[in-house]
Design an enzyme around this catalytic site. Structure first.
Site, short mmCIF file in Angstrom:
data_model
loop_
_atom_site.label_atom_id
_atom_site.label_comp_id
_atom_site.label_asym_id
_atom_site.label_seq_id
_atom_site.Cartn_x
_atom_site.Cartn_y
_atom_site.Cartn_z
N SER A 145 2.70 -6.67 -2.12
CA SER A 145 1.30 -6.42 -1.76
C SER A 145 0.55 -5.87 -2.97
CB SER A 145 1.23 -5.37 -0.65
OG SER A 145 -0.09 -4.94 -0.42
N TYR A 194 4.13 2.87 3.64
CA TYR A 194 4.10 1.42 3.43
C TYR A 194 3.97 1.06 1.94
CZ TYR A 194 2.12 -3.33 3.48
OH TYR A 194 1.86 -4.66 3.26
P1 NAD Z 1 2.13 -10.17 10.76
O1 NAD Z 1 2.04 -9.05 11.70
O2 NAD Z 1 1.59 -11.48 11.21
O3 NAD Z 1 3.62 -10.39 10.28
C1 NAD Z 1 4.52 -9.32 10.12
C2 NAD Z 1 5.77 -9.65 10.90
O4 NAD Z 1 6.79 -8.69 10.59
C3 NAD Z 1 5.61 -9.60 12.39
O5 NAD Z 1 5.14 -10.81 12.93
C4 NAD Z 1 7.04 -9.30 12.86
O6 NAD Z 1 7.66 -10.50 13.27
C5 NAD Z 1 7.73 -8.79 11.61
N1 NAD Z 1 8.37 -7.50 11.87
C6 NAD Z 1 7.90 -6.27 11.65
N2 NAD Z 1 8.80 -5.34 12.02
C7 NAD Z 1 9.89 -6.02 12.48
C8 NAD Z 1 11.16 -5.63 13.00
N3 NAD Z 1 11.52 -4.35 13.11
N4 NAD Z 1 12.02 -6.61 13.40
C9 NAD Z 1 11.69 -7.92 13.30
N5 NAD Z 1 10.49 -8.34 12.79
C10 NAD Z 1 9.62 -7.40 12.40
O7 NAD Z 1 1.38 -9.68 9.43
P2 NAD Z 1 1.33 -10.24 7.94
O8 NAD Z 1 0.18 -9.55 7.33
O9 NAD Z 1 1.42 -11.71 7.89
O10 NAD Z 1 2.64 -9.63 7.28
C11 NAD Z 1 3.54 -10.36 6.51
C12 NAD Z 1 3.84 -9.62 5.23
O11 NAD Z 1 2.66 -9.57 4.44
C13 NAD Z 1 4.29 -8.18 5.42
O12 NAD Z 1 5.38 -7.91 4.57
C14 NAD Z 1 3.09 -7.39 4.97
O13 NAD Z 1 3.46 -6.14 4.48
C15 NAD Z 1 2.56 -8.29 3.88
N6 NAD Z 1 1.17 -8.06 3.49
C16 NAD Z 1 0.15 -8.18 4.38
C17 NAD Z 1 -1.15 -7.98 3.96
C18 NAD Z 1 -2.31 -8.14 4.90
O14 NAD Z 1 -3.43 -7.74 4.55
N7 NAD Z 1 -2.15 -8.70 6.06
C19 NAD Z 1 -1.42 -7.63 2.63
C20 NAD Z 1 -0.35 -7.50 1.75
C21 NAD Z 1 0.94 -7.72 2.18
#
Ligand code: NAD
Ligand code: MG
Length: 335
Positions: free
Chosen positions: A227, A240
Site C-alpha cells: 500500500s 495496518y
Molecule cells: P476487500 O475487502 O475487497 O478485500 C480484502 C479481503 O481480505 C476480503 O475480501 C477478505 O476475503 C480478505 N480477508 C481479510 N481478513 C481475512 C481473514 N482473516 N481470513 C480470510 N480472508 C480475509 O478490500 P481490498 O481493498 O480489495 O483489499 C485487498 C488488499 O488491498 C488488502 O491487502 C488491502 O490492504 C490492500 N489495499 C487496499 C487499499 C484500498 O484503498 N482499498 C489501498 C492499499 C492497499
C-alpha cells in the site's frame, strides 16, 4: 516564463502555414487505410477524471469484512470490461481475498488471460465469492473456492494443499487479503485487534509462501498487495500501515532469496481504492464519504484499474521484474 507563452507573429504565421499544408494533404491521409489495420482494435482513450464515480458517496457502513455486492456504487472489478489476450495461458494461481476488491479484479483478469484460479476468502463472503467462481468458470477455466480464516496457521497450510490438489500445481501466488481497521488512538487498539491485523497481513503470507515453495517451479511469481501506507502512514492506521511496510519489505528480501530459484517476487501498492475494506471499518465515516477526493483525479480508484498490474507482474514476459513494487494511486502516494 511569460515570454515562453507569447508567440511571435512569425511563429503564428509559420504555425498557420503548417496547419494549412496539413489540411491540403488531409484528403490523402484520411483516405481508406492501405494496411491491414483493424479499426475496431484501435485503442480507445478515456479521460481518467471522468471514467469512474466521484465522491461524495453515501454513508454505508457494513460489519467486517463487508460484502462488495451491497456497496453503492458496487466496486468495478472488470466484470464487464477486462479483455484477456492469453498472457497467462495454462498458469495456476492462488489468490487470497479473491472474492472482492483487488483480489477479485486479479481473479477475473487471470481467468480471462487463460489461468486456472483458486480463491480464498472469509466464510461470510460466500456471496461475493460465488460471483467470482461463476465468472472464472465462464471463461472455461478451473475455479476452486477455498473459504477459511487466514489467521490460522493450520488453515493456511490446508489452503495451499487444497489449491495444489484442485489446480494440479501452482505457479502464481497472490497474497492479497488484508485487514484494515481505522482506530484514531493507539490507546484504543486492543491486543486482539493488533494481533488480527498482524496475523492476516504478515503471518498468513509467510505461512502460505512457506507451504507452497517446495511446489513452485522456476518461472513462478509471488505477488503481495502492499500500500501507499507502507511509505506514508495515516495516523489512524497504526497497526495496518506497519504491516504494509512489512509486505513491501518481504517482497524485496524474498526476491533476493528466491531469484536464484527462478521465482520472482513483486508487490502492488494501491492508493485509495473503492472496496469493502474501506466501508467495513477501514476508514472513518467522513473519510468514506469523500473517499479519494484528495487524489489528482478527484476520485478513488476502482479495483479494475489495477488488474493489468497483477497480470503484468505474473506474466512470463515480465521475467526481469523482481523485488519491484508497482504503484497505482491517482497522482498521489508512493511508490
Ligand atoms: P476487500 O475487502 O475487497 O478485500 C480484502 C479481503 O481480505 C476480503 O475480501 C477478505 O476475503 C480478505 N480477508 C481479510 N481478513 C481475512 C481473514 N482473516 N481470513 C480470510 N480472508 C480475509 O478490500 P481490498 O481493498 O480489495 O483489499 C485487498 C488488499 O488491498 C488488502 O491487502 C488491502 O490492504 C490492500 N489495499 C487496499 C487499499 C484500498 O484503498 N482499498 C489501498 C492499499 C492497499
Ligand atoms: Mg471481500
Amino acid at each position: 516564463m511569460e515570454d515562453d507563452k507569447k508567440m511571435t507573429r512569425r511563429q503564428v504565421v509559420t504555425g498557420l502555414g503548417a496547419t494549412l499544408a496539413a489540411a491540403a494533404v488531409s484528403p490523402v491521409l484520411a483516405g481508406p487505410p492501405t494496411n491491414n489495420h483493424n479499426n475496431s482494435m484501435e485503442a480507445k482513450i478515456s479521460d481518467p477524471t471522468t471514467l469512474h464515480p466521484k465522491p461524495p458517496f453515501r454513508s454505508q457502513p457494513q460489519p467486517w469484512p463487508g460484502l462488495q455486492s451491497k456497496m453503492d456504487p458496487v466496486p468495478d472489478c472488470g466484470e464487464t470490461s477486462y479483455k484477456g489476450s492469453g498472457r497467462l495461458q495454462g498458469r495456476k494461481a492462488l489468490i487470497t481475498g479473491g472474492d472482492s476488491g483487488m483480489g477479485r479484479a486479479a481473479a477475473i483478469a487471470y481467468a480471462r488471460e487463460g489461468a486456472d484460479v483458486a480463491i480464498n476468502y472469509y466464510p461470510s463472503e460466500e456471496q461475493d465469492a460465488q460471483e467470482v467462481i461463476a465468472l472464472i468458470k465462464k471463461e472455461g477455466r478451473k475455479a476452486i473456492a477455498i473459504p477459511g480464516d487466514l489467521r490460522s496457521e493450520n488453515f493456511c497450510k490446508s489452503l495451499v494443499q487444497k489449491a495444489l490438489a484442485g489446480l494440479g500445481g501452482l505457479d502464481i501466488i497472490v497474497n492479497n487479503a488484508g485487514r484494515q481497521q481505522s482506530i484514531n488512538s493507539i490507546v484504543d487498539v486492543t491486543t486482539e485487534e493488533f494481533d488480527s491485523t498482524m496475523k492476516t497481513n504478515i503471518y498468513a503470507p509467510f505461512w502460505i509462501i512457506r507451504e507452497a515453495l517446495p511446489h513452485l517451479p522456476p518461472g513462478s511469481a509471488i505477488i503481495g498487495t502492499t500500500s501507499e501506507q507502507a511509505y506514508d502512514p495515516s495516523p489512524d492506521l497504526y497497526a495496518y500501515a506497519q504491516t504494509k511496510a512489512a509486505t513491501m519489505n518481504y517482497v524485496k528480501s524474498l526476491a533476493k532469496q528466491l531469484g536464484p530459484k527462478g521465482i520472482r517476487v513483486n508487490g502492488v501498492a494501491p492508493g485509495p481504492i473503492w472496496t469493502a475494506l474501506q466501508i467495513s471499518g477501514g476508514a472513518q465515516p467522513e473519510k468514506q464519504q469523500m473517499f479519494g477526493s484528495w487524489t489528482m483525479l478527484g476520485r478513488p480508484g476502482q479495483p479494475a484499474e489495477l488488474a493489468s498490474i497483477y497480470v503484468q507482474l505474473a506474466a512470463a514476459d515480465a521475467s526481469f521484474a523482481s523485488g519491484q513494487v508497482y504503484g497505482s494511486s491517482g497522482g498521489v502516494g508512493q511508490p
